[in-house]
Design a protein around this motif. Structure first.
Motif, PDB file in Angstrom:
ATOM      1  N   ASN A 192      -5.659   4.902   5.125  1.00 54.14           N
ATOM      2  CA  ASN A 192      -5.910   5.221   3.493  1.00 54.14           C
ATOM      3  C   ASN A 192      -6.400   4.141   2.587  1.00 54.14           C
ATOM      4  N   GLN A 193      -5.877   2.979   3.039  1.00 52.39           N
ATOM      5  CA  GLN A 193      -6.363   1.695   2.311  1.00 52.39           C
ATOM      6  C   GLN A 193      -6.134   1.583   0.783  1.00 52.39           C
ATOM      7  N   GLY A 194      -4.923   2.246   0.444  1.00 45.98           N
ATOM      8  CA  GLY A 194      -4.396   2.159  -0.919  1.00 45.98           C
ATOM      9  C   GLY A 194      -3.954   0.828  -1.361  1.00 45.98           C
ATOM     10  N   GLU A 195      -4.700   0.318  -2.564  1.00 46.50           N
ATOM     11  CA  GLU A 195      -4.320  -0.925  -3.098  1.00 46.50           C
ATOM     12  C   GLU A 195      -2.892  -1.087  -3.495  1.00 46.50           C
ATOM     13  N   GLU A 196      -2.235  -0.166  -3.990  1.00 48.83           N
ATOM     14  CA  GLU A 196      -0.610  -0.416  -4.441  1.00 48.83           C
ATOM     15  C   GLU A 196       0.243  -0.447  -3.149  1.00 48.83           C
ATOM     16  N   LEU A 197       0.007   0.533  -2.318  1.00 52.38           N
ATOM     17  CA  LEU A 197       0.534   0.589  -0.957  1.00 52.38           C
ATOM     18  C   LEU A 197       0.525  -0.918  -0.217  1.00 52.38           C
ATOM     19  N   GLY A 198      -0.978  -1.255  -0.238  1.00 52.62           N
ATOM     20  CA  GLY A 198      -1.082  -2.659   0.318  1.00 52.62           C
ATOM     21  C   GLY A 198      -0.294  -3.729  -0.106  1.00 52.62           C
ATOM     22  N   ASN A 215       8.419   4.863  -6.234  1.00 59.20           N
ATOM     23  CA  ASN A 215       7.012   4.878  -6.178  1.00 59.20           C
ATOM     24  C   ASN A 215       6.241   5.799  -5.404  1.00 59.20           C
ATOM     25  N   PRO A 216       5.607   6.824  -6.191  1.00 57.71           N
ATOM     26  CA  PRO A 216       4.964   7.640  -5.542  1.00 57.71           C
ATOM     27  C   PRO A 216       4.026   7.542  -4.286  1.00 57.71           C
ATOM     28  N   TYR A 217       3.525   6.405  -4.334  1.00 62.03           N
ATOM     29  CA  TYR A 217       2.488   6.091  -3.072  1.00 62.03           C
ATOM     30  C   TYR A 217       3.057   5.829  -1.984  1.00 62.03           C
ATOM     31  N   VAL A 218       4.396   5.143  -2.447  1.00 60.75           N
ATOM     32  CA  VAL A 218       5.455   4.830  -1.008  1.00 60.75           C
ATOM     33  C   VAL A 218       5.806   6.144  -0.434  1.00 60.75           C
ATOM     34  N   THR A 219       6.354   6.980  -1.246  1.00 62.18           N
ATOM     35  CA  THR A 219       6.889   8.202  -0.765  1.00 62.18           C
ATOM     36  C   THR A 219       5.737   9.093  -0.031  1.00 62.18           C
TER      37      THR A 219
END
Length: 109
Positions: A21-27, A79-83
């Motif tokens: 998915n390449q999400g910046e925040e998760l990265g 953090n919702p992106y981590v969950t």
């Protein structure tokens, strides 16, 4: 399974999701979390692993209950992106992947 092994498994699950998915925040989070940046046991940003150890206070973890511990940690991060990234893996897949990981040659404390 020890704390560091659980930490590494969480990283693997999140990293797999990021690969898809390449999400910046998760990265950015994964860059700080990486357990492979240094030779010793820990994370790229030492505070991430230190906070993890403060949250997961047991060193001997059974694979069968490791998913619940991992999920509680992920929720605790807040953090919702981590969950969201963690939720792609089912408990059954998690257990299977843990067994494979634990039987492999890996970095441990």
């Amino acid at each position: 399974m020890k704390q560091f092994e659980l930490f590494t498994m969480i990283f693997y699950v999140l990293d797999y999701y990021w690969d898809q998915n390449q999400g910046e925040e998760l990265g950015e989070f994964l860059s700080d979390m990486s357990p492979f940046t240094f030779i010793d046991i820990g994370s790229a940003d030492p505070a991430v692993y230190s906070e993890f150890c403060d949250f997961i206070k047991v060193d001997k973890i059974e694979i069968e209950n490791s998913y619940e511990l991992a999920y509680k940690y992920v929720e605790w991060i807040g953090n919702p992106y981590v969950t969201t990234a963690f939720e792609w893996v089912t408990k059954e897949d998690w257990i299977d992947k843990c067994k494979i990981y634990m039987e492999s040659d890996h970095k441990t404390s």
